[in-house]
Design an enzyme around this catalytic site. Structure first.
Site, PDB file in Angstrom:
ATOM      1  N   ASN A  28      16.791 -71.442  -1.304  1.00 57.41           N
ATOM      2  CA  ASN A  28      17.588 -70.216  -1.203  1.00 57.41           C
ATOM      3  C   ASN A  28      18.526 -70.107  -2.391  1.00 57.41           C
ATOM      4  O   ASN A  28      18.518 -70.970  -3.276  1.00 57.41           O
ATOM      5  CB  ASN A  28      18.340 -70.173   0.134  1.00 57.41           C
ATOM      6  CG  ASN A  28      19.274 -71.357   0.288  1.00 57.41           C
ATOM      7  OD1 ASN A  28      20.225 -71.502  -0.466  1.00 57.41           O
ATOM      8  ND2 ASN A  28      18.987 -72.222   1.251  1.00 57.41           N
ATOM      9  N   ASP A  42      16.637 -73.362   7.411  1.00 55.47           N
ATOM     10  CA  ASP A  42      16.489 -73.466   8.866  1.00 55.47           C
ATOM     11  C   ASP A  42      15.117 -74.037   9.239  1.00 55.47           C
ATOM     12  O   ASP A  42      14.984 -74.718  10.244  1.00 55.47           O
ATOM     13  CB  ASP A  42      16.667 -72.089   9.511  1.00 55.47           C
ATOM     14  CG  ASP A  42      18.139 -71.658   9.480  1.00 55.47           C
ATOM     15  OD1 ASP A  42      18.992 -72.519   9.709  1.00 55.47           O
ATOM     16  OD2 ASP A  42      18.410 -70.469   9.205  1.00 55.47           O
ATOM     17  N   LYS A  53      -1.485 -80.126  -5.055  1.00 57.89           N
ATOM     18  CA  LYS A  53      -1.236 -78.697  -5.221  1.00 57.89           C
ATOM     19  C   LYS A  53      -2.312 -77.880  -4.493  1.00 57.89           C
ATOM     20  O   LYS A  53      -3.514 -78.166  -4.640  1.00 57.89           O
ATOM     21  CB  LYS A  53      -1.254 -78.354  -6.718  1.00 57.89           C
ATOM     22  CG  LYS A  53      -0.874 -76.924  -6.988  1.00 57.89           C
ATOM     23  CD  LYS A  53      -0.906 -76.598  -8.464  1.00 57.89           C
ATOM     24  CE  LYS A  53      -0.688 -75.116  -8.657  1.00 57.89           C
ATOM     25  NZ  LYS A  53      -1.073 -74.639  -9.976  1.00 57.89           N
ATOM     26  N   PRO A  67      16.553 -80.141  11.319  1.00 48.46           N
ATOM     27  CA  PRO A  67      17.700 -80.569  12.124  1.00 48.46           C
ATOM     28  C   PRO A  67      18.948 -79.790  11.730  1.00 48.46           C
ATOM     29  O   PRO A  67      19.113 -79.433  10.562  1.00 48.46           O
ATOM     30  CB  PRO A  67      17.863 -82.054  11.761  1.00 48.46           C
ATOM     31  CG  PRO A  67      17.178 -82.217  10.439  1.00 48.46           C
ATOM     32  CD  PRO A  67      16.079 -81.192  10.410  1.00 48.46           C
ATOM     33  N   ASP A  68      19.814 -79.509  12.682  1.00 46.67           N
ATOM     34  CA  ASP A  68      21.097 -78.872  12.367  1.00 46.67           C
ATOM     35  C   ASP A  68      22.106 -79.985  12.084  1.00 46.67           C
ATOM     36  O   ASP A  68      22.596 -80.657  12.998  1.00 46.67           O
ATOM     37  CB  ASP A  68      21.556 -77.995  13.533  1.00 46.67           C
ATOM     38  CG  ASP A  68      22.763 -77.126  13.143  1.00 46.67           C
ATOM     39  OD1 ASP A  68      23.640 -77.632  12.401  1.00 46.67           O
ATOM     40  OD2 ASP A  68      22.817 -75.960  13.556  1.00 46.67           O
ATOM     41  N   PHE A 123      30.617 -73.711   7.705  1.00 48.05           N
ATOM     42  CA  PHE A 123      30.622 -72.465   6.940  1.00 48.05           C
ATOM     43  C   PHE A 123      29.620 -71.509   7.576  1.00 48.05           C
ATOM     44  O   PHE A 123      28.647 -71.944   8.176  1.00 48.05           O
ATOM     45  CB  PHE A 123      30.224 -72.722   5.479  1.00 48.05           C
ATOM     46  CG  PHE A 123      31.415 -72.875   4.566  1.00 48.05           C
ATOM     47  CD1 PHE A 123      32.239 -73.980   4.678  1.00 48.05           C
ATOM     48  CD2 PHE A 123      31.704 -71.904   3.612  1.00 48.05           C
ATOM     49  CE1 PHE A 123      33.348 -74.127   3.847  1.00 48.05           C
ATOM     50  CE2 PHE A 123      32.803 -72.037   2.775  1.00 48.05           C
ATOM     51  CZ  PHE A 123      33.623 -73.151   2.893  1.00 48.05           C
TER      52      PHE A 123
HETATM   53  N1  CTP Z   1      24.025 -76.090   8.842  1.00 51.30           N
HETATM   54  C1  CTP Z   1      23.595 -77.402   8.899  1.00 51.30           C
HETATM   55  N2  CTP Z   1      22.280 -77.675   9.137  1.00 51.30           N
HETATM   56  C2  CTP Z   1      21.386 -76.682   9.342  1.00 51.30           C
HETATM   57  C3  CTP Z   1      21.811 -75.338   9.300  1.00 51.30           C
HETATM   58  C4  CTP Z   1      23.133 -75.066   9.031  1.00 51.30           C
HETATM   59  O1  CTP Z   1      24.415 -78.302   8.707  1.00 51.30           O
HETATM   60  N3  CTP Z   1      20.134 -76.992   9.563  1.00 51.30           N
HETATM   61  C5  CTP Z   1      25.447 -75.780   8.637  1.00 51.30           C
HETATM   62  C6  CTP Z   1      25.756 -75.091   7.347  1.00 51.30           C
HETATM   63  O2  CTP Z   1      26.051 -76.037   6.316  1.00 51.30           O
HETATM   64  C7  CTP Z   1      26.968 -74.263   7.735  1.00 51.30           C
HETATM   65  C8  CTP Z   1      26.727 -73.903   9.161  1.00 51.30           C
HETATM   66  O3  CTP Z   1      25.838 -74.908   9.638  1.00 51.30           O
HETATM   67  O4  CTP Z   1      28.150 -75.031   7.703  1.00 51.30           O
HETATM   68  C9  CTP Z   1      26.166 -72.516   9.402  1.00 51.30           C
HETATM   69  O5  CTP Z   1      24.892 -72.382   8.930  1.00 51.30           O
HETATM   70  P1  CTP Z   1      24.064 -71.000   9.014  1.00 51.30           P
HETATM   71  O6  CTP Z   1      22.723 -71.262   8.441  1.00 51.30           O
HETATM   72  O7  CTP Z   1      24.847 -69.896   8.430  1.00 51.30           O
HETATM   73  O8  CTP Z   1      23.976 -70.759  10.551  1.00 51.30           O
HETATM   74  P2  CTP Z   1      22.781 -70.823  11.498  1.00 51.30           P
HETATM   75  O9  CTP Z   1      23.198 -71.746  12.582  1.00 51.30           O
HETATM   76  O10 CTP Z   1      21.538 -71.164  10.769  1.00 51.30           O
HETATM   77  O11 CTP Z   1      22.706 -69.347  12.084  1.00 51.30           O
HETATM   78  P3  CTP Z   1      21.997 -68.008  11.498  1.00 51.30           P
HETATM   79  O12 CTP Z   1      20.907 -68.436  10.574  1.00 51.30           O
HETATM   80  O13 CTP Z   1      21.567 -67.328  12.701  1.00 51.30           O
HETATM   81  O14 CTP Z   1      23.082 -67.260  10.791  1.00 51.30           O
END
Ligand code: CTP
Length: 408
Positions: free
Chosen positions: A214, A283, A293, A311-312, A333
């Site tokens: 991104n 995500d 390739k 993973p989040d 953020f």
């Molecule tokens: N984040 C993270 N790991 C992920 C996705 C997000 O640590 N896999 C963290 C980002 O660094 C940021 C926060 O979560 O601090 C918000 O991420 P964002 O992508 O804006 O939120 P999402 O939960 O993905 O929601 P959406 O895409 O619906 O806006």
């Protein structure tokens, strides 16, 4: 406002050395950052850089002699040293360090260093010399003595030198000196804290030459790492693929994918007392990355691609024992495109963090400026449009306030 250089007045002293060319840029950066700069040059410095250039960049007449008749009392060494918030000698030659050690005062620059009020005008030195001169016992002895006498030595860089040799002794780059100066002027609000910060995008491989990423530049996360270090924190920066120099004094771990970022974060978590997730983590990732390739087969068919969720990282850290027990302060953020307050407030609760920082992603990705909306249990607060460096310092101050004993 947390513009560390605004209203600061510096005496920038140049002694003799090729590195004088870097001092021209340093002067420009200081002026751009809001400082006023009074340049003083030794006779040797004038062999490398003209006073005309330094005058044009600083917007002030340069001083080169203690016999300068422009001063009504004919005492430039007193007048120039009394007004300064700091005296910075850059480049500081081996000879100039020796002169400081001996308290010599037969030319204006060393004279004004000797005449400065010790308790209120700090003296900072950015040495520059050949590596053998730097390593020589006489120089090292003088460096120890000049520090014992109250000067702050900013260190030297390592690399190829003007003489053709390679080693220690290069003057720090102008940007590095700016960081050292900013740290010098910053209250140590995060002393004793260990801050872990993620920054930049992640890159999720499709095959060895392609991937999904991104537009995050990493600038905000790097600015936060820099600001936290200026405020006295020990800082570890986990960075996705970005082209940014490592802030001084910051430990950097480079990663590509979200899973690598998570592993790096987990490996550092035991040490951390603050976690800030600025990274724009992908995500989803391709369910399988091809080893080779993926080639067009000429049929016109496009390859089907399946995705799995990453993973989040933030949610996992925020749900961990240290965060839940209050030993680790987590900041998230949110990059949104619209309805910032609504989405960011919901995200704060969903991620389970005490503080969430919202910004408009498309307006800030890759830019040097931003505006932030801070949301915590008490409500929201706007940090208006400013450079990311200024915003990062303001955010660090906001976090320091929330960590201060007695804060509700
Ligand atoms: N984040 C993270 N790991 C992920 C996705 C997000 O640590 N896999 C963290 C980002 O660094 C940021 C926060 O979560 O601090 C918000 O991420 P964002 O992508 O804006 O939120 P999402 O939960 O993905 O929601 P959406 O895409 O619906 O806006």
């Amino acid at each position: 406002m947390n513009d560390v250089f605004a209203g600061k007045h510096l005496v920038l002293g140049l002694s003799g050395g090729v590195a004088c060319y870097k001092s021209a840029m340093l002067c420009r950066l200081l002026v751009q950052a809001g400082a006023t700069v009074q340049v003083v040059m030794t006779e040797a410095a004038e062999q490398f850089m003209t006073a005309v250039t330094m005058q044009a960049l600083s917007g002030r007449a340069v001083y080169t002699s203690q016999w300068d008749v422009r001063e009504p009392n004919n005492m430039p060494h007193i007048n120039l040293s009394r007004d300064a918030d700091a005296i910075l000698i850059a480049p500081c030659s081996a000879d100039f360090i020796a002169r400081l050690v001996q308290g010599r005062s037969d030319e204006l620059l060393s004279l004004l260093c000797l005449a400065r009020p010790l308790e209120r005008v700090p003296l900072l030195l950015a040495p520059a010399m050949n590596r053998e001169m730097w390593a020589h016992p006489a120089t090292q002895r003088n460096l120890a003595q000049v520090q014992a006498d109250g000067a702050l030595v900013l260190g030297v860089g390592n690399g190829s030198q003007a003489c053709g040799e390679t080693g220690d002794g290069r003057m720090l780059e102008p940007e590095e000196i700016m960081e050292e100066l900013a740290a010098h002027f910053t209250a140590k609000r995060l002393q004793g804290q260990h801050l872990l910060v993620t920054a930049g995008p992640t890159f999720e491989a499709i095959d060895p030459v392609r991937g999904i990423t991104n537009l995050s530049s990493g600038k905000m996360g790097f600015a936060i790492a820099r600001a936290a270090r200026e405020a006295g924190a020990q800082v570890t920066l986990v960075a996705g693929p970005v082209h940014l120099p490592t802030p001084r004094g910051v430990t950097r771990i480079d990663v590509q994918s979200a899973r690598q970022m998570q592993a790096a974060v987990q490996s550092q978590l035991a040490e951390a007392s603050i976690f800030i997730a600025t990274a724009a983590v992908a995500d989803w990732r391709p369910a399988e990355a091809a080893d080779r390739k993926i080639k067009k087969d000429g049929s016109g068919e496009v390859p089907a691609m399946a995705f799995v969720e990453n993973p989040d990282i933030l949610a996992a850290v925020a749900g961990s024992e240290p965060a839940r027990s209050g030993k680790l302060y987590c900041v998230g953020f949110a990059a949104e495109s619209h309805d910032l307050l609504k989405h960011a407030s919901a995200k704060r609760l969903r991620k389970g963090v005490p503080l969430l920082v919202g910004n408009i992603g498309p307006a800030t990705f890759g830019k040097d400026y931003n505006a932030l909306l801070l949301i915590d249990a008490g409500g929201s607060k706007e940090l208006p449009h400013a450079s990311k460096d200024v915003l990062a310092r303001q955010l660090v101050e906001e976090i320091a306030q929330r960590l201060a004993p007695g804060h509700l």
